[in-house]
Design a protein around this motif. Structure first.
Motif: not given
Length: 114
Positions: A1-12, A97-114
């Motif tokens: 399986v391939q997992l491609q995450a996107s959409g993260g960013g900096l938001v208030q 979960v594929e074939r009993g193993l958890i599979r991860w995408g590469q991650g996308t960073l979300v930063t929330v500023s105060s």
């Protein structure tokens, strides 16, 4: 399986983001999907999950603010995040979960500023 995450960013604080995760090399509609996150210095935690049948679960701190949904025609899972808080800052991962193993995408960073 391939997992491609996107959409993260900096938001208030109070803002919104939508994360997307494209999935390939599996029969997507048959798989449960989930979003996890990992904040600096903390363990990875489950944020939301959705079954192949569309049933959803949420971590308590995001209930009412986040929505997980899937598009089985597009082979994608999404996380709509509203009313974001600084404590939502983390790297977000889609997973399955594929074939009993958890599979991860590469991650996308979300930063929330105060």
């Amino acid at each position: 399986v391939q997992l491609q995450a996107s959409g993260g960013g900096l938001v208030q604080a109070g803002g919104f983001l939508r994360l997307s995760c494209g999935v390939s090399r599996i029969m997507f509609g048959a798989y449960d999907m989930a979003w996890y996150r990992q904040a600096p210095g903390k363990e990875r935690e489950l944020v939301a999950s959705i079954t192949s049948g569309g049933e959803t679960t949420y971590e308590n701190s995001v209930k009412g603010r986040f929505t997980i949904f899937r598009d089985n025609y597009a082979d994608a899972v999404y996380l709509q995040m509203n009313s974001l808080k600084p404590e939502d800052t983390a790297v977000y991962y889609c997973s399955t979960v594929e074939r009993g193993l958890i599979r991860w995408g590469q991650g996308t960073l979300v930063t929330v500023s105060s």
